[in-house]
Design a protein around this motif. Structure first.
Motif, PDB file in Angstrom:
ATOM      1  N   ARG A   2       4.405  37.407  14.057  1.00  0.00           N
ATOM      2  CA  ARG A   2       4.419  38.845  14.326  1.00  0.00           C
ATOM      3  C   ARG A   2       5.549  39.494  13.532  1.00  0.00           C
ATOM      4  NH1 ARG A   2       5.610  39.769  20.159  1.00  0.00           N
ATOM      5  NH2 ARG A   2       4.787  41.878  19.831  1.00  0.00           N
ATOM      6  N   LEU A   3       5.222  40.525  12.758  1.00  0.00           N
ATOM      7  CA  LEU A   3       6.187  41.236  11.934  1.00  0.00           C
ATOM      8  C   LEU A   3       6.296  42.683  12.395  1.00  0.00           C
ATOM      9  CD1 LEU A   3       5.080  39.987   8.387  1.00  0.00           C
ATOM     10  CD2 LEU A   3       6.738  38.941   9.941  1.00  0.00           C
ATOM     11  N   TRP A   4       7.530  43.157  12.479  1.00  0.00           N
ATOM     12  CA  TRP A   4       7.809  44.560  12.819  1.00  0.00           C
ATOM     13  C   TRP A   4       8.187  45.271  11.521  1.00  0.00           C
ATOM     14  CZ3 TRP A   4       8.874  46.924  17.901  1.00  0.00           C
ATOM     15  CH2 TRP A   4       9.416  48.211  17.808  1.00  0.00           C
ATOM     16  N   TYR A   5       7.365  46.234  11.079  1.00  0.00           N
ATOM     17  CA  TYR A   5       7.633  46.996   9.857  1.00  0.00           C
ATOM     18  C   TYR A   5       8.200  48.348  10.272  1.00  0.00           C
ATOM     19  CZ  TYR A   5       6.899  48.584   5.035  1.00  0.00           C
ATOM     20  OH  TYR A   5       7.077  49.043   3.746  1.00  0.00           O
ATOM     21  N   GLN A   6       9.468  48.576   9.935  1.00  0.00           N
ATOM     22  CA  GLN A   6      10.176  49.783  10.357  1.00  0.00           C
ATOM     23  C   GLN A   6      10.288  50.772   9.209  1.00  0.00           C
ATOM     24  OE1 GLN A   6      11.514  50.684  13.535  1.00  0.00           O
ATOM     25  NE2 GLN A   6      11.598  52.632  12.435  1.00  0.00           N
ATOM     26  N   SER A   7       9.614  51.891   9.350  1.00  0.00           N
ATOM     27  CA  SER A   7       9.675  52.966   8.365  1.00  0.00           C
ATOM     28  C   SER A   7      10.698  54.009   8.800  1.00  0.00           C
ATOM     29  CB  SER A   7       8.291  53.606   8.225  1.00  0.00           C
ATOM     30  OG  SER A   7       8.336  54.773   7.440  1.00  0.00           O
ATOM     31  N   LEU A   8      11.146  54.841   7.864  1.00  0.00           N
ATOM     32  CA  LEU A   8      11.986  55.986   8.208  1.00  0.00           C
ATOM     33  C   LEU A   8      11.192  57.287   8.155  1.00  0.00           C
ATOM     34  CD1 LEU A   8      14.569  54.219   8.256  1.00  0.00           C
ATOM     35  CD2 LEU A   8      15.729  56.131   7.158  1.00  0.00           C
ATOM     36  N   THR A   9       9.867  57.180   8.240  1.00  0.00           N
ATOM     37  CA  THR A   9       9.028  58.367   8.228  1.00  0.00           C
ATOM     38  C   THR A   9       8.540  58.690   9.629  1.00  0.00           C
ATOM     39  OG1 THR A   9       7.053  57.045   7.772  1.00  0.00           O
ATOM     40  CG2 THR A   9       8.229  57.965   5.881  1.00  0.00           C
ATOM     41  N   ARG A  10       8.291  59.970   9.850  1.00  0.00           N
ATOM     42  CA  ARG A  10       7.711  60.439  11.112  1.00  0.00           C
ATOM     43  C   ARG A  10       6.203  60.528  10.907  1.00  0.00           C
ATOM     44  NH1 ARG A  10       9.182  63.206  15.660  1.00  0.00           N
ATOM     45  NH2 ARG A  10      11.371  63.089  15.054  1.00  0.00           N
ATOM     46  N   LEU A  53      21.428  62.642   7.172  1.00  0.00           N
ATOM     47  CA  LEU A  53      20.144  62.515   7.854  1.00  0.00           C
ATOM     48  C   LEU A  53      19.750  61.042   7.976  1.00  0.00           C
ATOM     49  CD1 LEU A  53      18.188  65.493   6.244  1.00  0.00           C
ATOM     50  CD2 LEU A  53      19.699  65.468   8.244  1.00  0.00           C
ATOM     51  N   GLU A  54      20.006  60.271   6.940  1.00  0.00           N
ATOM     52  CA  GLU A  54      19.742  58.822   7.017  1.00  0.00           C
ATOM     53  C   GLU A  54      20.559  58.195   8.149  1.00  0.00           C
ATOM     54  OE1 GLU A  54      21.067  54.826   4.706  1.00  0.00           O
ATOM     55  OE2 GLU A  54      20.703  56.572   3.438  1.00  0.00           O
ATOM     56  N   PHE A  55      21.804  58.639   8.297  1.00  0.00           N
ATOM     57  CA  PHE A  55      22.669  58.100   9.354  1.00  0.00           C
ATOM     58  C   PHE A  55      22.068  58.356  10.736  1.00  0.00           C
ATOM     59  CE2 PHE A  55      26.098  58.535  12.443  1.00  0.00           C
ATOM     60  CZ  PHE A  55      26.803  57.353  12.251  1.00  0.00           C
ATOM     61  N   ILE A  56      21.582  59.574  10.956  1.00  0.00           N
ATOM     62  CA  ILE A  56      20.964  59.914  12.235  1.00  0.00           C
ATOM     63  C   ILE A  56      19.767  59.004  12.506  1.00  0.00           C
ATOM     64  CG2 ILE A  56      19.617  61.702  13.424  1.00  0.00           C
ATOM     65  CD1 ILE A  56      21.467  63.764  12.022  1.00  0.00           C
ATOM     66  N   THR A  58      19.159  56.053  11.238  1.00  0.00           N
ATOM     67  CA  THR A  58      19.525  54.644  11.316  1.00  0.00           C
ATOM     68  C   THR A  58      19.857  54.218  12.743  1.00  0.00           C
ATOM     69  OG1 THR A  58      20.309  54.674   9.025  1.00  0.00           O
ATOM     70  CG2 THR A  58      21.081  52.871  10.407  1.00  0.00           C
ATOM     71  N   ILE A  59      20.346  55.140  13.544  1.00  0.00           N
ATOM     72  CA  ILE A  59      20.603  54.822  14.951  1.00  0.00           C
ATOM     73  C   ILE A  59      19.314  54.369  15.624  1.00  0.00           C
ATOM     74  CG2 ILE A  59      21.322  55.773  17.182  1.00  0.00           C
ATOM     75  CD1 ILE A  59      23.169  57.674  15.561  1.00  0.00           C
ATOM     76  N   GLU A  60      18.221  55.096  15.403  1.00  0.00           N
ATOM     77  CA  GLU A  60      16.936  54.702  15.990  1.00  0.00           C
ATOM     78  C   GLU A  60      16.432  53.402  15.376  1.00  0.00           C
ATOM     79  OE1 GLU A  60      12.428  56.472  16.753  1.00  0.00           O
ATOM     80  OE2 GLU A  60      14.043  57.834  16.147  1.00  0.00           O
ATOM     81  N   VAL A  61      16.663  53.221  14.082  1.00  0.00           N
ATOM     82  CA  VAL A  61      16.257  51.976  13.428  1.00  0.00           C
ATOM     83  C   VAL A  61      16.909  50.779  14.111  1.00  0.00           C
ATOM     84  CG1 VAL A  61      16.477  50.617  11.307  1.00  0.00           C
ATOM     85  CG2 VAL A  61      15.737  53.001  11.193  1.00  0.00           C
ATOM     86  N   GLY A  85      20.810  50.377   7.618  1.00  0.00           N
ATOM     87  CA  GLY A  85      21.204  49.493   8.709  1.00  0.00           C
ATOM     88  C   GLY A  85      20.937  48.024   8.471  1.00  0.00           C
ATOM     89  N   LEU A  86      20.670  47.630   7.235  1.00  0.00           N
ATOM     90  CA  LEU A  86      20.259  46.252   6.965  1.00  0.00           C
ATOM     91  C   LEU A  86      21.324  45.240   7.381  1.00  0.00           C
ATOM     92  CD1 LEU A  86      18.319  44.174   5.757  1.00  0.00           C
ATOM     93  CD2 LEU A  86      19.306  44.650   3.499  1.00  0.00           C
ATOM     94  N   ARG A  87      22.554  45.440   6.970  1.00  0.00           N
ATOM     95  CA  ARG A  87      23.599  44.466   7.286  1.00  0.00           C
ATOM     96  C   ARG A  87      23.877  44.419   8.785  1.00  0.00           C
ATOM     97  NH1 ARG A  87      26.730  42.747   2.861  1.00  0.00           N
ATOM     98  NH2 ARG A  87      28.595  42.565   4.141  1.00  0.00           N
ATOM     99  N   ALA A  88      23.915  45.575   9.419  1.00  0.00           N
ATOM    100  CA  ALA A  88      24.136  45.603  10.861  1.00  0.00           C
ATOM    101  C   ALA A  88      22.988  44.930  11.606  1.00  0.00           C
ATOM    102  CB  ALA A  88      24.294  47.053  11.333  1.00  0.00           C
ATOM    103  N   ALA A  89      21.764  45.160  11.135  1.00  0.00           N
ATOM    104  CA  ALA A  89      20.599  44.559  11.791  1.00  0.00           C
ATOM    105  C   ALA A  89      20.614  43.043  11.650  1.00  0.00           C
ATOM    106  CB  ALA A  89      19.319  45.134  11.182  1.00  0.00           C
TER     107      ALA A  89
END
Length: 270
Positions: A2-10, A53-56, A58-61, A85-89
């Motif tokens: 199972r893969l979770w694909y996380q986009s930054l689009t609405r 905006l990316e920072f905002i 990234t919190i949800e990411v 958020g790649l390194r933090a994730a």
């Protein structure tokens, strides 16, 4: 798997892209691979070329990374060219976490000796090139060319026939050809939405034998490989020394008192 694909689009701002991405991933996934595509639902999802905006978003990411990890997904794929958020994730999650930019660049290094990047606009240029430098690949990038897409959601209209599609595809092909003329052997459309658009349009070569890399598919296939490697390595795909080290178990309760339920995979000593 199972893969979770996380986009930054609405999703409601990018309906054509969201549908095309799911179609493309479904066609490319190995038998037995299940995936879910998740976007931004709370704040933002249309202007991530701007750092604030990316920072905002990234919190949800990162919240979704924790959710995916706890829900039993085998890998998490961050499908945005900024690798938000790649390194933090990676530090937080138990499972492999891969980023679109890093994966596309590393894949391109296996395809040719030099890389060309086509970015959407000047603002995206700086963000992508910071990632290139952070990954130690500046010497492999022979050329960077720009399209003229200042309002990113305009890319969604390009999935339908019409003047917008013709303009954007034409700009990409001209920029890609310019990359090849400057020495690029592989060209990456350095915008997640554009990768899907260009692949769906059937553009697979930039001229003179230089392939156009579909980074979203590269991310999917790298995710599948990472899951298999992680299983073969007994869950040790991500290093826990240095950059992605987690807090020592004896400190985790103290940290949780101040930060909340952080690092859910770290167990306090009994």
């Amino acid at each position: 798997m199972r893969l979770w694909y996380q986009s930054l689009t609405r999703a409601d701002a990018w309906p054509a892209y969201s549908a095309a991405l799911r179609r493309m991933l479904a066609a490319a996934a190995d038998p037995g691979t299940e995936f879910e595509v998740h976007g931004i639902t709370r704040r933002g999802g249309i202007g991530d070329q701007y750092r604030s905006l990316e920072f905002i978003e990234t919190i949800e990411v990162l919240e979704n990374v924790a959710r995916a990890d706890a829900s039993g997904f085998d890998a998490i794929l961050l499908g945005n060219i900024a690798d938000p958020g790649l390194r933090a994730a990676r530090e937080m999650a138990r499972v492999p976490v891969l980023g679109l930019c890093e994966t596309a660049l590393l894949t391109a290094c296996q395809m040719g000796a030099s890389i060309g990047l086509v970015v959407s606009n000047d603002k995206h240029y700086g963000r992508v090139m910071e990632n290139v430098a952070a990954y130690g690949l500046s010497a492999r990038v022979a050329a960077v060319e720009r399209m003229r897409v200042e309002r990113l959601v305009d890319l969604d209209a390009a999935f339908s026939e019409g003047a917008v599609r013709e303009r954007i595809l034409g700009e990409f092909q001209s920029a890609a050809a310019a990359c090849v003329a400057r020495g690029a052997e592989v060209v990456i459309p350095a915008v997640g939405v554009a990768m899907v658009l260009i692949a769906e349009a059937g553009i697979v070569e930039a001229g003179r034998g230089a392939p156009v890399l579909n980074g979203a598919i590269a991310l999917l296939k790298a995710g599948e490989a990472a899951v298999k490697l992680n299983r073969l390595m007994g869950g040790r795909f991500t290093s826990r020394r240095g950059a992605y080290a987690q807090p020592p178990p004896e400190q985790i309760e103290e940290l949780r008192r101040y930060y909340g339920p952080v690092f859910p995979a770290v167990r306090a000593p009994e």
